[in-house]
Design a protein around this motif. Structure first.
Motif, PDB file in Angstrom:
ATOM      1  N   MET A 109       0.840  -1.197   0.000  1.00 26.37           N
ATOM      2  CA  MET A 109       0.000   0.000   0.000  1.00 26.37           C
ATOM      3  C   MET A 109       0.882   1.256   0.000  1.00 26.37           C
ATOM      4  SD  MET A 109      -2.997   1.406   0.157  1.00 26.37           S
ATOM      5  CE  MET A 109      -4.155   0.103   0.551  1.00 26.37           C
ATOM      6  N   LYS A 110       0.532   2.211  -0.868  1.00 24.28           N
ATOM      7  CA  LYS A 110       1.269   3.494  -0.915  1.00 24.28           C
ATOM      8  C   LYS A 110       0.667   4.381   0.177  1.00 24.28           C
ATOM      9  CE  LYS A 110       3.337   2.329  -4.830  1.00 24.28           C
ATOM     10  NZ  LYS A 110       4.771   2.012  -4.911  1.00 24.28           N
ATOM     11  N   VAL A 111       1.205   4.265   1.355  1.00 26.84           N
ATOM     12  CA  VAL A 111       0.577   4.862   2.536  1.00 26.84           C
ATOM     13  C   VAL A 111       0.546   6.395   2.473  1.00 26.84           C
ATOM     14  CG1 VAL A 111       0.646   4.922   5.063  1.00 26.84           C
ATOM     15  CG2 VAL A 111       1.350   2.877   3.863  1.00 26.84           C
ATOM     16  N   SER A 112       1.563   6.977   1.852  1.00 28.67           N
ATOM     17  CA  SER A 112       1.616   8.446   1.809  1.00 28.67           C
ATOM     18  C   SER A 112       0.589   9.036   0.842  1.00 28.67           C
ATOM     19  CB  SER A 112       3.025   8.922   1.432  1.00 28.67           C
ATOM     20  OG  SER A 112       3.487   8.230   0.285  1.00 28.67           O
ATOM     21  N   GLY A 113      -0.122   8.174   0.109  1.00 31.99           N
ATOM     22  CA  GLY A 113      -1.174   8.661  -0.781  1.00 31.99           C
ATOM     23  C   GLY A 113      -2.560   8.438  -0.206  1.00 31.99           C
ATOM     24  N   LEU A 114      -2.631   8.053   1.075  1.00 31.79           N
ATOM     25  CA  LEU A 114      -3.947   7.832   1.690  1.00 31.79           C
ATOM     26  C   LEU A 114      -4.393   9.087   2.435  1.00 31.79           C
ATOM     27  CD1 LEU A 114      -3.439   4.249   3.236  1.00 31.79           C
ATOM     28  CD2 LEU A 114      -4.535   4.839   1.064  1.00 31.79           C
ATOM     29  N   THR A 115      -5.637   9.480   2.227  1.00 30.68           N
ATOM     30  CA  THR A 115      -6.190  10.577   3.028  1.00 30.68           C
ATOM     31  C   THR A 115      -6.310  10.077   4.472  1.00 30.68           C
ATOM     32  OG1 THR A 115      -8.458   9.840   2.722  1.00 30.68           O
ATOM     33  CG2 THR A 115      -7.578  11.369   1.065  1.00 30.68           C
ATOM     34  N   PHE A 116      -6.572  10.991   5.390  1.00 28.55           N
ATOM     35  CA  PHE A 116      -6.660  10.566   6.785  1.00 28.55           C
ATOM     36  C   PHE A 116      -7.746   9.503   6.969  1.00 28.55           C
ATOM     37  CE2 PHE A 116      -8.007  11.005  11.244  1.00 28.55           C
ATOM     38  CZ  PHE A 116      -6.812  10.610  11.836  1.00 28.55           C
ATOM     39  N   ALA A 117      -8.887   9.703   6.307  1.00 29.31           N
ATOM     40  CA  ALA A 117      -9.987   8.734   6.442  1.00 29.31           C
ATOM     41  C   ALA A 117      -9.573   7.370   5.871  1.00 29.31           C
ATOM     42  CB  ALA A 117     -11.229   9.261   5.732  1.00 29.31           C
ATOM     43  N   GLN A 118      -8.899   7.376   4.746  1.00 28.15           N
ATOM     44  CA  GLN A 118      -8.448   6.116   4.132  1.00 28.15           C
ATOM     45  C   GLN A 118      -7.386   5.432   5.007  1.00 28.15           C
ATOM     46  OE1 GLN A 118      -7.079   7.837   0.483  1.00 28.15           O
ATOM     47  NE2 GLN A 118      -9.045   7.632  -0.576  1.00 28.15           N
ATOM     48  N   LEU A 119      -6.545   6.256   5.602  1.00 27.59           N
ATOM     49  CA  LEU A 119      -5.479   5.714   6.451  1.00 27.59           C
ATOM     50  C   LEU A 119      -6.077   5.034   7.696  1.00 27.59           C
ATOM     51  CD1 LEU A 119      -2.368   5.580   6.770  1.00 27.59           C
ATOM     52  CD2 LEU A 119      -2.501   7.723   8.028  1.00 27.59           C
ATOM     53  N   LYS A 120      -7.084   5.700   8.262  1.00 27.35           N
ATOM     54  CA  LYS A 120      -7.752   5.143   9.447  1.00 27.35           C
ATOM     55  C   LYS A 120      -8.333   3.770   9.129  1.00 27.35           C
ATOM     56  CE  LYS A 120     -10.964   7.767  11.345  1.00 27.35           C
ATOM     57  NZ  LYS A 120     -11.702   8.926  11.827  1.00 27.35           N
ATOM     58  N   LYS A 121      -8.933   3.670   7.968  1.00 27.14           N
ATOM     59  CA  LYS A 121      -9.554   2.417   7.552  1.00 27.14           C
ATOM     60  C   LYS A 121      -8.474   1.352   7.323  1.00 27.14           C
ATOM     61  CE  LYS A 121     -12.867   0.729   4.150  1.00 27.14           C
ATOM     62  NZ  LYS A 121     -12.224   0.251   2.956  1.00 27.14           N
ATOM     63  N   TRP A 122      -7.405   1.717   6.657  1.00 24.92           N
ATOM     64  CA  TRP A 122      -6.329   0.764   6.365  1.00 24.92           C
ATOM     65  C   TRP A 122      -5.717   0.227   7.673  1.00 24.92           C
ATOM     66  CZ3 TRP A 122      -0.702   1.311   6.627  1.00 24.92           C
ATOM     67  CH2 TRP A 122      -0.032   0.273   5.990  1.00 24.92           C
TER      68      TRP A 122
ATOM     69  N   PRO B 280      -7.049   2.383  16.127  1.00 26.45           N
ATOM     70  CA  PRO B 280      -7.280   3.547  15.244  1.00 26.45           C
ATOM     71  C   PRO B 280      -6.331   4.719  15.506  1.00 26.45           C
ATOM     72  CG  PRO B 280      -9.351   2.728  16.147  1.00 26.45           C
ATOM     73  CD  PRO B 280      -8.258   1.953  16.825  1.00 26.45           C
ATOM     74  N   TYR B 281      -5.862   4.894  16.779  1.00 26.58           N
ATOM     75  CA  TYR B 281      -5.001   6.060  17.042  1.00 26.58           C
ATOM     76  C   TYR B 281      -3.692   5.990  16.265  1.00 26.58           C
ATOM     77  CZ  TYR B 281      -2.098   3.254  20.214  1.00 26.58           C
ATOM     78  OH  TYR B 281      -1.269   2.299  20.742  1.00 26.58           O
ATOM     79  N   ARG B 282      -3.333   4.793  15.796  1.00 26.48           N
ATOM     80  CA  ARG B 282      -2.115   4.660  14.989  1.00 26.48           C
ATOM     81  C   ARG B 282      -2.200   5.521  13.716  1.00 26.48           C
ATOM     82  NH1 ARG B 282       1.623   2.919  18.136  1.00 26.48           N
ATOM     83  NH2 ARG B 282       1.538   0.756  18.791  1.00 26.48           N
ATOM     84  N   ALA B 283      -3.423   5.698  13.202  1.00 25.58           N
ATOM     85  CA  ALA B 283      -3.590   6.489  11.977  1.00 25.58           C
ATOM     86  C   ALA B 283      -3.122   7.927  12.205  1.00 25.58           C
ATOM     87  CB  ALA B 283      -5.048   6.464  11.537  1.00 25.58           C
ATOM     88  N   GLN B 284      -3.491   8.468  13.344  1.00 25.35           N
ATOM     89  CA  GLN B 284      -3.086   9.841  13.675  1.00 25.35           C
ATOM     90  C   GLN B 284      -1.554   9.942  13.748  1.00 25.35           C
ATOM     91  OE1 GLN B 284      -5.063  12.825  14.832  1.00 25.35           O
ATOM     92  NE2 GLN B 284      -2.998  13.634  14.473  1.00 25.35           N
ATOM     93  N   GLN B 285      -0.952   8.912  14.402  1.00 24.28           N
ATOM     94  CA  GLN B 285       0.511   8.911  14.511  1.00 24.28           C
ATOM     95  C   GLN B 285       1.161   8.846  13.129  1.00 24.28           C
ATOM     96  OE1 GLN B 285       0.717   5.407  17.130  1.00 24.28           O
ATOM     97  NE2 GLN B 285       1.922   6.641  18.570  1.00 24.28           N
TER      98      GLN B 285
END
Ligand code: SF4
Length: 341
Positions: free
Chosen positions: A1-14, A23-28
């Motif tokens: 997964m190209k993580v730097s191309g995920l919006t915050f919402a997409q990152l949270k889901k991934w 889920p707090y990992r997404a914020q980090q």
């Protein structure tokens, strides 16, 4: 997964669904990638080693390093970035204190085929992914000690023709958990393709809109912008007016003056009439010669005549300095065929 191309919402889901992490990992992650701009999961020191290893196996952070840099006398710098498939794209950093503007590309090449544009003449190769669009910005930011204040999507490609990637890049760039460049400091430029302005209008934020008009006479515009056939001036104007009323923002009309093509008083009169009832400012640019294109720069008398016709008739007219023209980084000049290396 190209993580730097995920919006915050997409990152949270991934993070939660695909990796089963809290889920707090997404914020980090978002903060490490888009605020601190690290390029390896192993630099994320507040994440446990086992989680970092897991992220490293599942994801990638895209970083672009410039393979060529050319600086112009006016301080504009053009950067070439080689992508993983060896495509080369170009982005430009334009200092204009107190602003520092990044001009980003959305495609390798372009399908629109505008006849005065180097990118268009080189044809279309592929769409850029969101991570590649965002990585251009970070590549430019890492080369300057000053903070980039503005972003314009006026590099290679027609942004609306790669809308999903553009939409996500806009979301990431303007997210206040990341690099946080406000929507009002971001401008998307389009030649006008069917449905493009409408899609931008559907987004919540007030992104700036610039329309590359180049002529308000249908036949002249078709010569310069062949895709205009799919969106005649009347419909383009309707879309622009809708955008202005929905977003409450004035838009910009870009008009590149080309000798003997669109610099006559008849063309000025058509432009004044077209723009007369639109909340807009008109940016006039002087054509920068492009290898192989059958066009010339207008002389200064024609430019002055054109401008003076518009001044009393239009709300705001500016003759824009064409930044970086000596390094082929000005409007319509980006593209491999004009690289100066
Ligand atoms: S002017 Fe813009 S839309 Fe037209 S060919 Fe060039 S890059 Fe594409």
């Amino acid at each position: 997964m190209k993580v730097s191309g995920l919006t915050f919402a997409q990152l949270k889901k991934w993070v939660a669904v695909d990796l089963g992490m809290k889920p707090y990992r997404a914020q980090q992650l978002f903060s490490w990638i888009h605020l601190k701009r690290v390029i390896s999961f192993h630099q994320m020191t507040d994440i446990s080693l086992s989680a970092r290893n897991r992220l490293d196996r599942a994801g990638e952070i895209t970083a672009l390093e410039s393979c060529d840099t050319i600086a112009a006398d006016d301080g504009t710098v053009k950067y070439s970035f080689a992508l993983e498939d060896s495509e080369v794209i170009e982005s430009v950093l334009i200092p204009d204190p107190p602003r520092l503007t990044a001009c980003l590309s959305t495609q390798a090449g372009c399908r629109c085929g505008c006849t005065f544009c180097q990118t268009g003449r080189g044809g279309f190769r592929r769409n850029l992914r969101t991570d590649e669009i965002v990585a251009q910005l970070y590549g430019l930011q890492s080369s300057s000690t000053d903070r980039i204040t503005n972003v314009v999507f006026m590099g290679m490609g027609e942004p609306m023709d790669n809308f999903p990637a553009l939409r996500d890049a806009l979301s990431i760039i303007s997210d206040d958990r990341g690099i946080c460049i406000g929507a009002r400091k971001i401008t998307v430029s389009t030649v006008g393709i069917p449905g493009g302005i409408e899609k931008l209008m559907q987004l919540d934020s007030q992104y700036g809109l610039a329309v590359s008009l180049h002529s308000a006479v249908e036949s002249t515009r078709l010569k310069l912008v062949p895709v205009a056939k799919a969106l005649p001036l009347r419909e383009l104007k309707r879309d622009m007016k809708d955008y202005i009323s929905r977003k409450g923002r004035r838009i910009t009309l870009e008009y590149c003056l080309i000798a003997g093509i669109n610099d006559s008083l008849e063309e000025a009169s058509a432009l004044a009439e077209f723009a007369g009832d639109i909340e807009c400012k008109i940016n006039l640019l002087i054509y920068n010669p492009v290898e192989g294109a059958p066009y010339r720069r207008p002389d200064i008398e024609s430019v002055n005549r054109f401008m003076h016709y518009l001044y009393p008739r239009c709300q705001a007219v500016m003759l824009r300095r064409s930044r970086g023209s000596d390094i082929a980084a000005a409007c319509g000049q980006l593209g491999p065929a004009v690289r100066n290396d």
